[in-house]
Structures are given as C-alpha cells and as structure tokens.
Design a protein around this motif. Structure first.
Motif, mmCIF file in Angstrom:
data_model
loop_
_atom_site.group_PDB
_atom_site.id
_atom_site.type_symbol
_atom_site.label_atom_id
_atom_site.label_comp_id
_atom_site.label_asym_id
_atom_site.label_seq_id
_atom_site.Cartn_x
_atom_site.Cartn_y
_atom_site.Cartn_z
ATOM 1 N N UNK A 21 0.835 -1.203 0.000
ATOM 2 C CA UNK A 21 0.000 0.000 0.000
ATOM 3 C C UNK A 21 0.874 1.259 0.000
ATOM 4 N N UNK A 22 1.943 1.270 0.795
ATOM 5 C CA UNK A 22 2.878 2.399 0.800
ATOM 6 C C UNK A 22 3.579 2.483 -0.551
ATOM 7 N N UNK A 28 2.500 6.539 -7.026
ATOM 8 C CA UNK A 28 1.579 7.590 -7.457
ATOM 9 C C UNK A 28 2.288 8.939 -7.483
ATOM 10 N N UNK A 29 3.044 9.226 -6.437
ATOM 11 C CA UNK A 29 3.762 10.506 -6.364
ATOM 12 C C UNK A 29 4.841 10.581 -7.437
ATOM 13 N N UNK A 30 5.588 9.483 -7.632
ATOM 14 C CA UNK A 30 6.642 9.466 -8.650
ATOM 15 C C UNK A 30 6.057 9.669 -10.046
ATOM 16 N N UNK A 304 -8.373 -2.453 -2.020
ATOM 17 C CA UNK A 304 -7.990 -1.078 -1.728
ATOM 18 C C UNK A 304 -6.865 -0.575 -2.615
ATOM 19 N N UNK A 305 -6.003 -1.467 -3.137
ATOM 20 C CA UNK A 305 -4.825 -1.007 -3.878
ATOM 21 C C UNK A 305 -5.043 -0.907 -5.382
ATOM 22 N N UNK A 397 5.118 -5.582 -6.636
ATOM 23 C CA UNK A 397 4.319 -6.491 -5.807
ATOM 24 C C UNK A 397 2.839 -6.549 -6.162
ATOM 25 N N UNK A 398 2.421 -5.875 -7.236
ATOM 26 C CA UNK A 398 1.009 -5.826 -7.628
ATOM 27 C C UNK A 398 0.417 -7.233 -7.741
ATOM 28 N N UNK A 399 1.058 -8.086 -8.543
ATOM 29 C CA UNK A 399 0.501 -9.416 -8.779
ATOM 30 C C UNK A 399 0.805 -10.390 -7.662
#
Length: 436
Positions: A21-22, A28-30, A304-305, A397-399
């Motif tokens: 999640x972090x 997102x910021x990058x 949530x992610x 780590x998405x998948x």
C-alpha cells in the motif's frame, strides 16, 4: 558467493521495501512528478487525470478478487486438497520442496496466469505442512512461476493480436499464435526458464540456522462448525441435490462454450469455471460458503490497492508519459536490437502500468511504428512487450498480492528472492529475444 548475494538481496528488500500500500502511494507521487516534469502538465491537470482514472479498473478489480476467491475455494475442495497433499508427499526435503513448487507454479502459470497464482500459493502452504523448509523462499518460489505467464496460453498480448478485429489490425493484421506463443524463440525462452527458475530457487535455499520456518498448525484450515438439520433452512444449506443441479448447469455451459462455440480462455470463463467446479466438488452449499468465508479474508489488499494502480495508469497514459518513455528507449534500437530495447522499456513501464493488455495499448503505437520503420520482426517485437510486462513482476508487488493473501506473508518476505530471479530471468529473456 551465491548465498551471500541472496542474503544481501533479502536484507535489502526487508529493510527498504515498504508494504504494497505504501509502495503504490509512492509510485503515485513518482508518476505524478514525472508527468509534470517531462510532459509539462500542471499539478491540477495531473490530479484531475488521477481522479478521473481512479475507478477505471473496477471490473478488473472484481475479476482479480474472484480469481483469488474462486481459486482458493476450488483448491480447498476435498478432491483438490487430496491431490495437492499427494503431490506434496513427493518432496523428500527442503530442496525438493522448492523445486517441486517451482515446477508446479511454472506449469500452472503457463496454462493460465490466475490459475498459476492461486495453485502455486496453495501448494506452497501444503508443502509447508509436510516439509520443514524456509517458508519465505517456498512462497517466493511459487510466485516466481508467474514469470512465464505472458509467454503461455493466457498471454494477453499474443492473444490480442491473434484475435480478429483487434485495435491494431489495420497496421499489422492478424498475427497467429504460431508466430508468437509457439514460435521457436518463445518456446526456447519458456523451456530455459523452466530449467533455470527451479535451479536458482534451489540455490537460494538458506542454511537451516538462517531459515524461517512456520508452525504447520498455523497453516491448517479452520474446521467447519457442525451442521444440523433442525430447520428447513438447514436442509437447504446441506442439500447435495441443490449443489449438484447448479454445478451440472455450470458444466453444461462450459461444454457449450469450449466445445460448441470454440471459446477461448479469459478471466470471466476461468472464474466461472472455478466457481461452478468449487460448488460441485464441495458437495453442499454450506461447505461452499464455509470455503468462501476462509478465502475472502485475504482480499483486502486487492480491493484497496487496485484503484490506486488505476490512477497511476491513467497518469502514465493520459499524460503521454508512458509513450515518451517507450519512445526514448526504443529510439536507441536497430532492427537487430529492437526486441531487446522494447523488452527493457516494457519492464520499466510495467512498474507503473502492471497490466499486460493495458501496457500493449500504451506501447503498441510506438513498437509497431518502430518495427515497421526498422524492418524488424513484428511478432518478436510484440512478444518483447509481453515478456517485459511479465519480467518486472518480480519487482512489482502488484501481482503478488493474491499469493501473499493466501500464504499470509508480507511483500518484503519474498521480494528479496524475487529480485535474484529478476536478474537471472532478465538475462535469459534478453538473450532469447535478441539471438534466437
């Protein structure tokens, strides 16, 4: 030396890789900062793109959640559990357990990526119940099988360009799977990974004093409460006839879809098949619902992610940043090296756009134009995008979320081992795309 490198990789990831999640918040910021700097977008424009795209993967999120739930429910049926238990008995020690889970996960992922993720994780849990082996590496080995999915039967890029009416047909026509999935260079890469991935995983096995074991009792499935037949509702919940009728109806639909209509594999039919088979093999609605209650506990990360990843994808695509990155890397290529540079660019874009179909939509205009201008092999260039998308899943780590949810681990527990596979597989895939 190999153990020292592995230990360093594991310690690096354990120390610096945050919770997924972090990780997605940082990405997102990058992505937003890069879009503002490179594409000259204003902060408010980026925020609007991000917000508009935030819910763009809702149907896909539900599909992925169902991959986790239905796969877990099917694998927890008595016949499948008996099969996994028998397979696990083939492992005579920690080393053979690592090799066995790697091969099973590779084979299942080559057949279908969703099936591979779930079966690999559940098989790892079953092995951990029977063999004393480092649990982190065992689960990482299960996830490493995911490397081959885009070169297999469910690869979204080769299946897309082999389908009549795909969005690039006027530029490249229909490219059959004989030129992509079953081409010599792709088959050779798959075979090489089937050999290398289990061996590398075995070489990474830590010494007993450095291993992390798990109490098999913690991996046991929760016992189902005793059922009664005191009420008419209880009789319905325990009705084998009700489960049989619905299950057979599902089988009839699957027969019509695959045999009569010659349907192809996709997420919806996989989820439907898993759901119907799970209902049939559990025997009663009560057993089926109990398995659902067990499976659903691990789905929070997906729910949530994935919307945040949809927002990142929107920033990358709508701002033009993904195309700019692809163009910059591909501009370094010749007709001989286009596949390599396309592979590298796809690996980079995949960190921000972890979706095979979505990534092909982003990169295909650049890749197709470059291949045509350089006179390069189009099927090979397309597969370079596919392999790049699958390659950096060992870093992204998405998948891994469905695997981690089933196994009960954190991303930092397995990604150090996956980082080693990232480098090894990168060499194998690059050589195969460039020289075969």
């Amino acid at each position: 030396m190999f153990h020292a490198i592995t230990r360093g990789s594991v310690k690096l990831v354990e120390r610096y890789l945050p919770d997924p999640y972090i990780f997605v918040l940082l990405l997102t910021i990058v992505a937003a900062l890069a879009a503002m700097l490179v594409e000259q977008q204003s902060p408010m424009q980026i925020i609007q793109i991000w917000g508009d795209g935030f819910w763009g993967l809702l149907s896909f999120t539900m599909q992925m959640l169902l991959v986790l739930l239905t796969g877990h429910m099917l694998a927890s049926t008595p016949p499948i559990r008996r099969l996994l238990t028998r397979l696990a008995r083939l492992a005579r020690g920690a080393g053979s357990a690592i090799i066995l889970v790697s091969v099973v996960a590779l084979a299942a992922s080559w057949i279908n990526w969703g099936f591979g993720l779930v079966i690999g994780a559940l098989f790892a849990k079953e092995l951990a119940r029977q063999v004393r082996v480092d649990y982190r590496l065992l689960v990482a080995s299960a996830y490493s099988g995911f490397l081959v999915w885009h070169g297999g039967l469910s690869g979204s890029v080769p299946l897309t360009i082999a389908t009549e009416g795909h969005f690039s047909q006027d530029q490249i026509g229909i490219i059959p799977t004989s030129d992509t999935i079953f081409a010599l260079f792709n088959v050779a890469i798959v075979i090489a990974l089937f050999v290398a991935v289990p061996l590398v995983n075995r070489l990474m096995l830590p010494r007993p004093e450095e291993s992390v074991y798990v109490d098999p009792a913690l991996l046991a499935e929760e016992d189902e409460a005793e059922s009664t037949n005191d009420r008419p509702a209880d009789k319905l919940e325990n009705s084998r006839l009700l489960a049989l009728v619905i299950g057979l109806a599902g089988l009839a639909y699957m027969f019509h879809y695959f045999v009569i209509s010659s349907g192809t594999l996709n997420l919806n039919i996989i989820n439907f098949s898993f759901l119907m088979l799970a209902g049939l093999l559990h025997g009663t609605p009560r057993h089926f619902l109990h398995s659902l209650n067990q499976a659903i506990r691990g789905g929070a990360g997906i729910v949530i992610q994935f919307p945040f990843y949809a927002g990142i994808m929107a920033i990358m695509i709508e701002s033009g940043l993904a195309a700019t990155l692809s163009e910059w890397i591909v501009s370094l290529a010749t007709d001989k090296t286009l596949a390599f540079w396309t592979f590298m660019s796809a690996g980079l874009v995949n960190i921000f756009v972890p979706s095979g179909g979505g990534q092909w939509a982003v990169q295909s205009p650049v890749v197709i134009a470059s291949a045509q201008a350089l006179g390069a092999d189009m099927p090979r260039a397309a597969m370079a995008v596919a392999w790049g998308d699958g390659w950096t899943n060992m870093l992204q780590p998405f998948w891994a979320l469905p695997v981690l949810a089933i196994a009960g681990l954190k991303a930092k527990d397995i990604m150090g081992y996956c980082l080693i596979q990232l480098f090894v597989s990168g060499v194998i895939i690059s050589l195969g795309l460039t020289f075969l």
